[in-house]
Motif scaffolding. Structure first.
Motif, PDB file in Angstrom:
ATOM      1  N   LEU A  46      -4.286  -3.629  -0.380  1.00  0.00           N
ATOM      2  CA  LEU A  46      -3.095  -2.960  -0.909  1.00  0.00           C
ATOM      3  C   LEU A  46      -2.608  -1.872   0.044  1.00  0.00           C
ATOM      4  N   GLU A  87      -0.678  -3.203   2.741  1.00  0.00           N
ATOM      5  CA  GLU A  87       0.643  -3.620   2.263  1.00  0.00           C
ATOM      6  C   GLU A  87       1.479  -2.436   1.772  1.00  0.00           C
ATOM      7  N   ASN A  88       0.982  -1.218   2.036  1.00  0.00           N
ATOM      8  CA  ASN A  88       1.685   0.030   1.693  1.00  0.00           C
ATOM      9  C   ASN A  88       1.825   0.262   0.190  1.00  0.00           C
ATOM     10  N   ASN A  89       0.938  -0.313  -0.596  1.00  0.00           N
ATOM     11  CA  ASN A  89       0.959  -0.118  -2.050  1.00  0.00           C
ATOM     12  C   ASN A  89      -0.019   0.999  -2.431  1.00  0.00           C
ATOM     13  N   GLN A  95      -0.655   1.995  -6.286  1.00  0.00           N
ATOM     14  CA  GLN A  95      -1.487   1.001  -6.954  1.00  0.00           C
ATOM     15  C   GLN A  95      -2.945   1.149  -6.523  1.00  0.00           C
ATOM     16  N   SER A  96      -3.150   1.419  -5.242  1.00  0.00           N
ATOM     17  CA  SER A  96      -4.510   1.641  -4.737  1.00  0.00           C
ATOM     18  C   SER A  96      -5.174   2.809  -5.446  1.00  0.00           C
ATOM     19  N   LYS A 152      -0.400   7.843   2.380  1.00  0.00           N
ATOM     20  CA  LYS A 152       0.792   8.083   1.562  1.00  0.00           C
ATOM     21  C   LYS A 152       1.552   9.339   1.986  1.00  0.00           C
TER      22      LYS A 152
END
Length: 202
Positions: A83, A86-88, A91-92, A122
């Motif tokens: 994640l 995938e730049n999520n 959610q991580s 982030k």
């Protein structure tokens, strides 16, 4: 220190908990998939990593509940790394914040390390480092056999950082205990010797 008796349940009833599903691979194959998936993530081969993670999910990890917790923890931590690739990041963090069971095999050192790593991805390293410099107070959540769990609110990131800290004893070359570096910062006293703190150093 408190002892959590859920361990008895995991050791006696793993077949009841995990035996309702049919599994395709042996535990040796499963751990092989996990190791290979980690390698694929490091090489940015995310599609291959996802395939291996899915195979690891279809593995029978045996009769010990702790082994299942360990394997599922590794799977979750690999999924978090995917994640992040995938730049999520949100959610991580949500997944990492839900991961527990440190006393029974979950890799909470890596969990906490990945929390800091995800925050850095982030917000940027300097912002995260400066935000943690402003943290002084912590509150204790639980007292496990593995270590104590704490919570610190990171105001500048609007994030509640829950982490587990094991007591680490340092000795000199003669085996004599070396006093730890005690400061007037409560958070620093607890966090400074934990693996995740290496990401917050200069």
């Amino acid at each position: 220190m408190k002892t959590n008796h859920k361990l008895f349940i995991f050791l006696i009833f793993p077949v009841f908990i995990f035996g309702q599903k049919k599994y395709k691979y042996s535990y040796k194959e499963g751990y092989g998939f996990l190791a290979e998936a980690q390698k694929m993530i490091k090489e940015d081969k995310i599609k291959s990593a996802k395939i291996l993670i899915n195979k690891a999910k279809r593995t029978n990890y045996g009769f010990c509940g702790n082994a299942w917790i360990d394997a599922n923890s590794q799977i979750t931590l690999l999924e978090v790394q995917v994640l992040n690739k995938e730049n999520n990041y949100d959610q991580s963090l949500n997944i990492l914040d839900s991961l527990d069971e440190c006393s029974y095999g979950a890799d909470c050192d890596t969990r906490d390390y990945l929390k800091i790593e995800t925050l850095i991805l982030k917000f940027g390293k300097e912002k995260v480092k400066n935000a943690f410099k402003n943290v002084n107070k912590v509150s204790i959540i639980n007292d496990y056999d593995y270590g104590e769990s704490y919570s610190a609110f990171i105001k500048d990131l609007n994030y509640n950082f829950n982490f587990t800290a094991r007591q680490i004893i340092f000795v000199d070359e003669n085996g004599k205990k070396v006093p730890k570096n005690v400061t007037d910062n409560e958070f620093l006293n607890i966090a400074q010797n934990q693996p995740f703190y290496s990401l917050l150093k200069e």
